[in-house]
Design a protein around this motif. Structure first.
Motif, PDB file in Angstrom:
ATOM      1  N   ALA A 195     -29.998 -27.109   7.165  1.00 23.92           N
ATOM      2  CA  ALA A 195     -28.781 -27.768   7.644  1.00 23.92           C
ATOM      3  C   ALA A 195     -27.816 -26.741   8.234  1.00 23.92           C
ATOM      4  O   ALA A 195     -27.199 -26.979   9.284  1.00 23.92           O
ATOM      5  CB  ALA A 195     -28.119 -28.534   6.500  1.00 23.92           C
ATOM      6  N   LEU A 196     -27.697 -25.588   7.592  1.00 23.48           N
ATOM      7  CA  LEU A 196     -26.840 -24.528   8.124  1.00 23.48           C
ATOM      8  C   LEU A 196     -27.386 -23.996   9.447  1.00 23.48           C
ATOM      9  O   LEU A 196     -26.617 -23.668  10.364  1.00 23.48           O
ATOM     10  CB  LEU A 196     -26.729 -23.384   7.110  1.00 23.48           C
ATOM     11  N   GLU A 197     -28.695 -23.911   9.541  1.00 25.04           N
ATOM     12  CA  GLU A 197     -29.313 -23.465  10.794  1.00 25.04           C
ATOM     13  C   GLU A 197     -28.939 -24.400  11.938  1.00 25.04           C
ATOM     14  O   GLU A 197     -28.588 -23.950  13.037  1.00 25.04           O
ATOM     15  CB  GLU A 197     -30.823 -23.399  10.626  1.00 25.04           C
ATOM     16  N   ARG A 198     -29.015 -25.695  11.690  1.00 22.27           N
ATOM     17  CA  ARG A 198     -28.643 -26.664  12.723  1.00 22.27           C
ATOM     18  C   ARG A 198     -27.168 -26.534  13.084  1.00 22.27           C
ATOM     19  O   ARG A 198     -26.793 -26.592  14.259  1.00 22.27           O
ATOM     20  CB  ARG A 198     -28.964 -28.086  12.249  1.00 22.27           C
ATOM     21  N   ASP A 199     -26.318 -26.320  12.080  1.00 23.46           N
ATOM     22  CA  ASP A 199     -24.881 -26.220  12.329  1.00 23.46           C
ATOM     23  C   ASP A 199     -24.528 -25.021  13.203  1.00 23.46           C
ATOM     24  O   ASP A 199     -23.604 -25.093  14.022  1.00 23.46           O
ATOM     25  CB  ASP A 199     -24.121 -26.128  11.000  1.00 23.46           C
ATOM     26  N   ARG A 200     -25.231 -23.923  13.026  1.00 20.37           N
ATOM     27  CA  ARG A 200     -24.878 -22.732  13.808  1.00 20.37           C
ATOM     28  C   ARG A 200     -25.656 -22.654  15.120  1.00 20.37           C
ATOM     29  O   ARG A 200     -25.504 -21.705  15.886  1.00 20.37           O
ATOM     30  CB  ARG A 200     -25.101 -21.456  12.984  1.00 20.37           C
ATOM     31  N   GLY A 201     -26.515 -23.649  15.396  1.00 21.48           N
ATOM     32  CA  GLY A 201     -27.255 -23.687  16.646  1.00 21.48           C
ATOM     33  C   GLY A 201     -28.583 -22.978  16.605  1.00 21.48           C
ATOM     34  O   GLY A 201     -29.159 -22.663  17.651  1.00 21.48           O
ATOM     35  N   ALA A 244     -29.973  -8.429   5.514  1.00 23.68           N
ATOM     36  CA  ALA A 244     -30.317  -7.057   5.894  1.00 23.68           C
ATOM     37  C   ALA A 244     -29.591  -6.658   7.180  1.00 23.68           C
ATOM     38  O   ALA A 244     -29.060  -5.544   7.293  1.00 23.68           O
ATOM     39  CB  ALA A 244     -31.827  -6.928   6.072  1.00 23.68           C
ATOM     40  N   ALA A 245     -29.579  -7.561   8.164  1.00 21.19           N
ATOM     41  CA  ALA A 245     -28.909  -7.263   9.427  1.00 21.19           C
ATOM     42  C   ALA A 245     -27.418  -7.020   9.217  1.00 21.19           C
ATOM     43  O   ALA A 245     -26.832  -6.083   9.788  1.00 21.19           O
ATOM     44  CB  ALA A 245     -29.120  -8.407  10.414  1.00 21.19           C
ATOM     45  N   SER A 246     -26.788  -7.859   8.407  1.00 21.50           N
ATOM     46  CA  SER A 246     -25.361  -7.692   8.125  1.00 21.50           C
ATOM     47  C   SER A 246     -25.093  -6.349   7.464  1.00 21.50           C
ATOM     48  O   SER A 246     -24.131  -5.646   7.799  1.00 21.50           O
ATOM     49  CB  SER A 246     -24.879  -8.836   7.232  1.00 21.50           C
ATOM     50  N   MET A 247     -25.970  -5.968   6.533  1.00 25.28           N
ATOM     51  CA  MET A 247     -25.822  -4.697   5.830  1.00 25.28           C
ATOM     52  C   MET A 247     -25.912  -3.523   6.802  1.00 25.28           C
ATOM     53  O   MET A 247     -25.121  -2.578   6.753  1.00 25.28           O
ATOM     54  CB  MET A 247     -26.915  -4.609   4.753  1.00 25.28           C
ATOM     55  N   MET A 248     -26.881  -3.564   7.723  1.00 25.79           N
ATOM     56  CA  MET A 248     -27.075  -2.475   8.667  1.00 25.79           C
ATOM     57  C   MET A 248     -25.957  -2.419   9.711  1.00 25.79           C
ATOM     58  O   MET A 248     -25.512  -1.344  10.104  1.00 25.79           O
ATOM     59  CB  MET A 248     -28.447  -2.599   9.329  1.00 25.79           C
ATOM     60  N   ALA A 334     -29.603 -17.608  15.758  1.00 22.45           N
ATOM     61  CA  ALA A 334     -28.180 -17.828  16.024  1.00 22.45           C
ATOM     62  C   ALA A 334     -27.287 -16.971  15.142  1.00 22.45           C
ATOM     63  O   ALA A 334     -26.186 -17.385  14.756  1.00 22.45           O
ATOM     64  CB  ALA A 334     -27.818 -19.309  15.879  1.00 22.45           C
ATOM     65  N   THR A 335     -27.742 -15.762  14.847  1.00 16.80           N
ATOM     66  CA  THR A 335     -26.970 -14.787  14.089  1.00 16.80           C
ATOM     67  C   THR A 335     -27.763 -13.483  14.111  1.00 16.80           C
ATOM     68  O   THR A 335     -28.960 -13.487  14.425  1.00 16.80           O
ATOM     69  CB  THR A 335     -26.756 -15.267  12.633  1.00 16.80           C
ATOM     70  N   PRO A 336     -27.164 -12.349  13.787  1.00 22.40           N
ATOM     71  CA  PRO A 336     -27.953 -11.123  13.667  1.00 22.40           C
ATOM     72  C   PRO A 336     -29.031 -11.266  12.592  1.00 22.40           C
ATOM     73  O   PRO A 336     -28.829 -11.909  11.556  1.00 22.40           O
ATOM     74  CB  PRO A 336     -26.906 -10.072  13.284  1.00 22.40           C
ATOM     75  N   TYR A 337     -30.154 -10.604  12.832  1.00 26.60           N
ATOM     76  CA  TYR A 337     -31.343 -10.820  12.000  1.00 26.60           C
ATOM     77  C   TYR A 337     -32.201  -9.563  12.048  1.00 26.60           C
ATOM     78  O   TYR A 337     -32.216  -8.841  13.055  1.00 26.60           O
ATOM     79  CB  TYR A 337     -32.102 -12.033  12.535  1.00 26.60           C
ATOM     80  N   ALA A 338     -32.909  -9.277  10.967  1.00 29.33           N
ATOM     81  CA  ALA A 338     -33.790  -8.116  10.911  1.00 29.33           C
ATOM     82  C   ALA A 338     -35.084  -8.493  10.212  1.00 29.33           C
ATOM     83  O   ALA A 338     -35.126  -9.399   9.374  1.00 29.33           O
ATOM     84  CB  ALA A 338     -33.114  -6.967  10.162  1.00 29.33           C
TER      85      ALA A 338
END
Length: 468
Positions: A195-201, A244-248, A334-338
């Motif tokens: 559901a969050l994935e759909r909300d953020r596109g 992980a992406a947010s941390m980096m 739809a967000t930073p990702y690693a």
């Protein structure tokens, strides 16, 4: 399939290995180093074997990268995600590491795999097999009641998986209401994350994939749609990659998986395709909003999903040490990702994990990691392209082999793509599960057609139809 066909297919698989120059046996120096470190891994002091981890993988899998334990906490959930600690065995610049840089990732073929690491590690000492204590990069990710990430940490720890489950078992447990503990929470958290994935596109395409599967003494191709359990499991991996992406990014050093937004002209073209196929795409809706409501069993929807994959092309990796990259997001996520959750099967995950472990501990990223990380995007692009070509070639070979004696016969199919010149396209045959080129003017995109097989040549791996 007749028994005598099997050796001929195996010859075809071997030819694919040669054409793509897939690595063969591991050099002796790599085997020797792997056997030595398998007996003497660097083990962490922290012991979390008290956590009842499980693994969820296809039946028969031995290279088990991830184990999970999910629990409720006040105001939300806690995700314990153990990832195989390949760094406990592989020394940067050592024989195993240098060979892994040549391979990039494990390549799966119907008659076997070309592994990234020697099996003594990937299917033995480093794998999170049940009932044995292993070193892991242990992620602890806290979620609120809506499934949003509110905190994340990672450290090395000893873990022990209790059970090795497969997706069919997990799906059946949820469907029958017998799932409890981690399995019940997997479905609960998985749905919240979707559901969050759909909300953020974000986008998770529901398109069935072609797979080569054993068939008696031979093989066949089938279209396989993912179970809900696989999608929920993928969401746990995704949220770990986001953490992980947010941390980096916060530490201004790392390796991200990125995908730029689709060009405006491609989006406009897909809007026109949606209109032609009768797929609803409101003006204020994103592409992600549209695909979440599609059913690939509907011919028009299947055609749209096939056509729209153009919007998701161009994914790659970016390394940074200092100012983060301008393009840091993955458009489909739809967000930073690693990538950090499959180090047994993908080279970049080990390096990204080592970066996160250092950052979380407040320590400098090891020089051996920093010295190589800039090379990894090119390595992963080249080896990923090779792995994709091997998978496609194997499917093409089996398709041609299965149909080799049926040239001239007619089949029911759906047109799922049309060439720009209007003289040909791609059809998906309903039985057997074949996707191939089809000749014919003005093919009706998204409609059912009757097609005639005009070519099925295992030597060239070519299958061709024409409109009947």
């Amino acid at each position: 399939m007749p028994e005598e066909s099997h050796p001929r297919l195996d010859d075809g698989f071997e030819r694919i290995r040669r054409e793509l120059q897939l690595p063969e046996e591991f050099p002796l120096a790599v085997i020797d180093e792997a056997e030595w470190v398998a007996q003497a891994p660097v083990l962490p002091e922290l012991d979390r074997t008290d956590l009842p981890f499980i693994t969820i993988d296809p039946p028969g899998s031995m290279d088990l990268d991830q184990a999970m334990h999910l629990e409720e906490r006040p105001g939300g959930y806690r995700v314990w995600y153990a990832v195989a600690d390949v760094g406990a065995f592989v020394r940067p610049g050592g024989a195993i590491d240098l060979e892994a840089r040549e391979r990039g990732e494990t390549v799966y073929l119907p008659d076997g795999r070309v592994p990234l690491h020697p099996p003594v590690l990937s299917e033995g000492a480093a794998s999170l097999l049940p009932g044995v204590t292993r070193s892991a990069a242990l992620w602890c990710v806290d979620l609120d009641s809506d499934g949003r990430i509110v905190g994340a940490d990672v450290t090395r720890a000893l873990v022990r998986s209790r059970e090795r489950l497969d997706y069919d078992y997990v799906q059946a447990a949820v469907d029958t209401g017998t799932a409890d503990g981690t399995l019940r929470l997997l479905a609960e958290i998985g749905r919240l994350r979707l559901a969050l994935e759909r909300d953020r596109g974000g986008i998770s395409l529901p398109t069935p994939e072609q797979e080569v599967v054993p068939d008696g003494d031979g093989y066949r191709v089938e279209l396989r749609a993912s179970l809900d359990a696989e999608t929920w499991n993928a969401q746990i991996s995704l949220l770990t990659g986001m953490a992980a992406a947010s941390m980096m990014l916060d530490a201004e050093i790392g390796l991200l998986r990125v995908l730029p937004p689709a060009p405006a002209e491609e989006v406009a073209r897909m809007r026109r395709a949606a209109a032609a196929l009768g797929v609803s795409w409101p003006e204020d809706a994103s592409y992600g909003d549209v695909v979440h409501g599609l059913d690939p069993r509907v011919p028009e929807h299947a055609a749209f999903l096939r056509e729209s994959t153009v919007l998701l092309r161009g994914a790659g990796y970016v390394a940074f040490n200092g100012e983060p990259p301008r393009q840091a997001e993955h458009a489909a996520v739809a967000t930073p990702y690693a990538h950090v959750t499959a180090p047994l099967r993908r080279l970049v995950d080990r390096y990204a994990t080592e970066i996160c472990l250092a950052v979380a501990a407040g320590e400098p990223v090891p020089e051996g990691i920093q010295a190589v990380m800039g090379e990894l995007p090119d390595i992963m692009q080249a080896t990923g392209r090779r792995a994709g070509a091997a998978e496609r070639a194997c499917v093409d070979l089996v398709e041609a082999f299965v149909l080799r004696d049926r040239v001239g016969q007619t089949f029911d199919a759906v047109v799922i793509d049309v060439a720009d010149d209007g003289q040909s396209g791609v059809v998906q045959v309903t039985g057997p599960a074949v996707v191939a080129r089809c000749d014919g003017e003005r093919l009706p995109l998204g409609e059912a057609v009757r097609v005639r097989l005009t070519r099925a040549d295992p030597a060239t791996r070519e299958v061709r139809f024409s409109v009947a």
